[in-house]
Scaffold this motif. Structure first.
Motif, PDB file in Angstrom:
ATOM      1  N   VAL A  20       0.838  -1.204   0.000  1.00  0.00           N
ATOM      2  CA  VAL A  20       0.000   0.000   0.000  1.00  0.00           C
ATOM      3  C   VAL A  20       0.870   1.251   0.000  1.00  0.00           C
ATOM      4  O   VAL A  20       0.586   2.233  -0.692  1.00  0.00           O
ATOM      5  N   ALA A  29       0.999   4.204  -2.821  1.00  0.00           N
ATOM      6  CA  ALA A  29       0.543   5.542  -2.441  1.00  0.00           C
ATOM      7  C   ALA A  29       1.267   6.629  -3.229  1.00  0.00           C
ATOM      8  O   ALA A  29       0.774   7.737  -3.367  1.00  0.00           O
ATOM      9  N   LYS A  62       2.299   8.375  -6.505  1.00  0.00           N
ATOM     10  CA  LYS A  62       1.730   8.435  -7.851  1.00  0.00           C
ATOM     11  C   LYS A  62       2.685   7.847  -8.882  1.00  0.00           C
ATOM     12  O   LYS A  62       2.261   7.254  -9.864  1.00  0.00           O
ATOM     13  N   LEU A  75       2.273   4.187  -9.782  1.00  0.00           N
ATOM     14  CA  LEU A  75       0.979   3.642 -10.217  1.00  0.00           C
ATOM     15  C   LEU A  75       1.132   2.632 -11.333  1.00  0.00           C
ATOM     16  O   LEU A  75       0.315   1.736 -11.484  1.00  0.00           O
ATOM     17  N   TYR A  81       0.851  -0.770 -10.205  1.00  0.00           N
ATOM     18  CA  TYR A  81      -0.480  -1.356 -10.076  1.00  0.00           C
ATOM     19  C   TYR A  81      -1.014  -1.798 -11.426  1.00  0.00           C
ATOM     20  O   TYR A  81      -1.633  -2.856 -11.547  1.00  0.00           O
ATOM     21  N   ASP A  82      -0.781  -0.971 -12.465  1.00  0.00           N
ATOM     22  CA  ASP A  82      -1.280  -1.357 -13.787  1.00  0.00           C
ATOM     23  C   ASP A  82      -0.704  -2.699 -14.201  1.00  0.00           C
ATOM     24  O   ASP A  82      -1.413  -3.589 -14.683  1.00  0.00           O
ATOM     25  N   LYS A  87      -2.155  -5.404 -12.037  1.00  0.00           N
ATOM     26  CA  LYS A  87      -3.532  -5.770 -12.420  1.00  0.00           C
ATOM     27  C   LYS A  87      -3.531  -6.605 -13.678  1.00  0.00           C
ATOM     28  O   LYS A  87      -4.306  -7.543 -13.811  1.00  0.00           O
ATOM     29  N   ASN A 113      -5.008  -9.956 -12.529  1.00  0.00           N
ATOM     30  CA  ASN A 113      -6.439  -9.925 -12.853  1.00  0.00           C
ATOM     31  C   ASN A 113      -7.271 -10.197 -11.605  1.00  0.00           C
ATOM     32  O   ASN A 113      -7.973 -11.183 -11.453  1.00  0.00           O
ATOM     33  N   PHE A 170     -10.681  -2.565  -5.311  1.00  0.00           N
ATOM     34  CA  PHE A 170      -9.389  -2.177  -4.744  1.00  0.00           C
ATOM     35  C   PHE A 170      -9.565  -1.216  -3.581  1.00  0.00           C
ATOM     36  O   PHE A 170      -8.891  -1.324  -2.555  1.00  0.00           O
ATOM     37  N   LEU A 215      -4.485   8.097  -2.957  1.00  0.00           N
ATOM     38  CA  LEU A 215      -4.209   6.756  -3.457  1.00  0.00           C
ATOM     39  C   LEU A 215      -5.433   6.207  -4.164  1.00  0.00           C
ATOM     40  O   LEU A 215      -5.340   5.691  -5.275  1.00  0.00           O
ATOM     41  N   LYS A 217      -7.402   3.206 -13.495  1.00  0.00           N
ATOM     42  CA  LYS A 217      -8.293   2.159 -13.995  1.00  0.00           C
ATOM     43  C   LYS A 217      -9.425   2.739 -14.802  1.00  0.00           C
ATOM     44  O   LYS A 217     -10.313   2.023 -15.201  1.00  0.00           O
ATOM     45  N   ASP A 269     -13.909   1.543 -10.636  1.00  0.00           N
ATOM     46  CA  ASP A 269     -13.964   0.836  -9.361  1.00  0.00           C
ATOM     47  C   ASP A 269     -15.164   1.227  -8.520  1.00  0.00           C
ATOM     48  O   ASP A 269     -15.266   0.902  -7.366  1.00  0.00           O
TER      49      ASP A 269
END
Lengths: 344, 363
Positions: free
Chosen positions: A35, A39, A41, A44, A47-48, A51, A55, A60, B348, B356, B360
């Motif tokens: 996390v 946090a 930016k 990020l 995360y992409d 994901k 999947n 989230f 966040l 995304k 969400d």
């Protein structure tokens, strides 16, 4: 300071006996790192990529809220000062262990395990996935504790001279039948060893006692304001020692076990055995033995003198049944049934 | 026969009452289920909500009637009758609400000609939906088997611990005297030093006593066997509700439920751990607080139906000891609300939503 020491002690005891806390803290630590990374930016894209490869198909935002709630509350549980504040509000009535219910341990670990299974599902073949999940399930079952806690409770009972409710049931039925036969509309009061006193108030009959299990179970303190007199404690000690040793003496070396002799007299009050008029009693007991007069307590209808296979020797039984201006009788119900009811 | 009636009642009444309460809250525009939000809720998720809400509402009703009995010295028989009347009235209202909804839904279906779902118009999604439903059936069966094993173990194998607790003694004293706390449960004689009000207001002994009286069962059967199994089943539904707020597909939610069931055995080690509390002191207020109220609080906060958290905050002082009525549920709610206001957390969440494409769900 004493409370802080108590918190550290409770924490170490709880960790020692509760492996799941260790797993939980590892899960939370890893979650915190993930996390914290996300946090920023700039991170990020992590995360992409995550994901894309995992999947996850989860909400989230809710996952972050769940983990952060667990992190914050667990942190409160580990810092002594916040724990003190929490204990003032929540667990001044309960123990430190109960506070951990707020940290939602099992839901978070279940959530983490589910994420792991989803990750494996997306990475492995169908056969591989089935094998791994079966292995995880078997591992969880083996790490679990299906029956050991029941065995521990049974061992704890035997260490504290407790028998099961089912074993005490025949005696309790007998007492209730006696109460009904004698038309005791208000029920009967008994003085009995610990293992009978524990269950007598779980029995659906009208049997009273002079004291409750809070006299020996200190964990009952938040539930009761009972303050028992010294005489009550003396009676408790006397009945349980008589139960434990079957006589007023140690069986092996004939030294006095307990310092109390129970008198059924309502007319005389004595401070020591030496004051007793009965020569037989003076011959039997050593001098200076303190003395309880049951008649000075509240009314007792029946004394349960032995159970659980221990029996009083005849000398001790004679001492108890020596009359001093009181009508009484005792009933040896049956030696094999394991108890004697002294009916006053 | 009485046990069978009790089991049927414990399965039906919470569901019906929960349904009625959820629909009545919806009527006054307070969200308890997620049907009004953009986060969809499955059928089992709705059932979980109804049963959990129903259990909490039943506890609140028993708490209110218990408090009424304490202050007005009502007998248990009279208070039990009031409780039964309240439960029956709520159940009848819920059934009426269900009938009305069914009737109005039928009317709308008869009027509308556009109600044929797309999946029945073409066979495009048949393959994937049958695959999903097959895995869901297998997972559901697995979860059900574990649940049945655990219920059987609680009913017939596991011992209840009576250390540090006087619930059973209290129920027996209530039955013997037909009064609430007129005698000390531990001695059977009148109190010598008084009795704390916070203990008198805890409704679980009263609730168990009413059940014993209605179904003519022994206190040990109710307190040590039936009720721990019932609360454990309710905890499964409460956990499913949390899973409903975390995962989008039913199979993922079922996996989380299975993991929780297996983890109960892992945490069956010492007093204070969830598994031990459920298996060995499942009747106590500590266990009900943890597995029903706290899980409901978390599930409600995560599903963005926050007014519904008031149910658990109101129920907690009626079940467990709290200081000035403030307990664990309030504390967790406070932490959650503060968390949602922290700027870095907001950043966040919004940044992830941006990445995304905002898919969400709304806050």
């Amino acid at each position: 300071m004493e409370k802080i020491n108590y918190i550290f002690y409770s924490w170490s005891e709880y960790i020692r006996s509760n492996r799941i806390i260790g797993i939980y803290l590892i899960v939370l630590a890893l979650s915190t790192i993930i996390v914290a990374l996300l946090a920023e930016k700039n991170e990020l894209h992590t995360y992409d990529n995550l994901k894309k490869t995992i999947n996850l198909e989860l909400y989230f935002k809710n996952s972050v809220y769940l983990l952060l709630t667990g992190i914050i509350i667990s942190t409160f549980m580990l810092i002594p000062f916040t724990v003190l504040v929490l204990m003032q509000f929540q667990t001044v009535f309960y123990s430190y262990n109960s506070l951990w219910s707020m940290a939602i341990i099992l839901p978070i670990i279940a959530f983490a395990l589910t994420l792991l299974i989803i990750y494996l599902y997306n990475r492995l073949s169908k056969k591989g996935f089935v094998i791994v999940t079966v292995l995880i399930s078997i591992l969880l079952i083996l790490c679990g504790n299906m029956f050991k806690s029941t065995e521990q409770l049974t061992t704890f009972d035997s260490q504290h001279d407790q028998v099961s409710y089912e074993d005490s049931r025949p005696l309790l039925d007998r007492l209730e039948q006696y109460a009904v036969s004698q038309n005791y509309s208000d029920g009967i009061t008994i003085l009995a060893p610990k293992n009978i006193t524990t269950y007598v108030h779980m029995y659906p009959g009208n049997i009273k006692t002079l004291y409750g299990k809070d006299i020996w179970d200190s964990s009952m303190a938040p539930y009761t304001y009972n303050v028992y007199s010294d005489d009550c404690y003396n009676l408790y000690t006397w009945i349980n020692c008589t139960e434990a040793y079957g006589s007023f003496y140690h069986i092996d070396d004939q030294t006095p076990v307990q310092s109390y002799y129970l008198s059924l007299s309502s007319t005389n009050e004595f401070d020591t055995v030496e004051d007793l008029e009965s020569a037989a009693l003076c011959n039997k007991l050593e001098g200076g033995t303190p003395y309880i007069s049951l008649a000075r307590q509240c009314n007792v209808d029946i004394i349960v003198l032995y159970s659980d296979g221990k029996r009083l020797d005849n000398d001790a039984l004679d001492l108890i049944t020596q009359k001093e201006n009181i009508e009484q009788e005792y009933i040896a119900i049956n030696e094999t049934e394991g108890y004697i009811l002294l009916i006053l | 026969m009485n046990i069978i009636l009790l089991i049927i009642s414990l399965l039906c009444f919470p569901f019906l009452i929960g349904y009625g309460v959820v629909k009545s809250f919806k009527f006054i525009h307070i969200k308890i289920t997620k049907t009004d939000s953009c986060v969809t809720e499955s059928a089992l998720g709705r059932i979980s909500t109804y049963i959990t809400v129903g259990s909490i509402v039943i506890l609140i009703i028993s708490g209110v009637i218990n408090a009424l009995s304490v202050f007005s010295h009502l007998s248990i028989s009279k208070a039990g009758k009031i409780f039964c009347i309240a439960i029956v009235v709520l159940t009848v209202m819920s059934i009426l609400a269900f009938v009305l909804k069914y009737v109005s839904a039928n009317k709308k279906a008869n009027i509308s000609t556009k109600s044929i779902p797309s999946r029945f118009r073409s066979g495009k999604n048949h393959g994937s939906s049958s695959k999903t439903s097959k895995s869901l059936v297998v997972l559901s069966l697995f979860a059900l088997i574990i649940a049945i094993i655990q219920v059987i173990l609680v009913l017939f194998v596991y011992r209840s611990s009576y250390y540090g607790n006087q619930t059973l003694e209290t129920v027996v004293s209530f039955i013997n005297t037909d009064q609430i706390y007129s005698v000390d449960p531990l001695t059977g004689t009148p109190f010598t030093n008084g009795h704390p009000l916070r203990l008198s207001l805890q409704c679980l002994p009263f609730f168990y006593t009413v059940i014993c009286n209605i179904f003519s069962l022994t206190p040990i059967t109710i307190v040590w066997k039936i009720m721990p199994a019932f609360w454990m089943i309710c905890s499964y539904f409460a956990i499913y509700r949390i899973a409903d707020s975390l995962f989008k597909t039913d199979s993922r939610k079922m996996i989380m439920l299975i993991c929780f069931e297996l983890l109960l055995w892992c945490s069956n080690s010492s007093f204070g751990s969830t598994g031990y509390n459920i298996f060995h002191i499942g009747y106590s207020e500590v266990t009900v607080l943890e597995i029903i109220l706290i899980f409901w609080t978390i599930g409600t906060l995560l599903s963005h139906t926050r007014p519904a958290v008031l149910l658990s905050i109101i129920a907690e002082p009626l079940i467990a000891s709290t200081r000035f009525g403030i307990g664990a549920c309030f504390f967790i709610t406070l932490v959650f609300i503060v968390l949602t206001q922290i700027p870095s957390v907001k950043r966040l969440i919004s940044a992830v939503d941006d990445a995304k494409g905002g898919s969400d769900g709304k806050n």
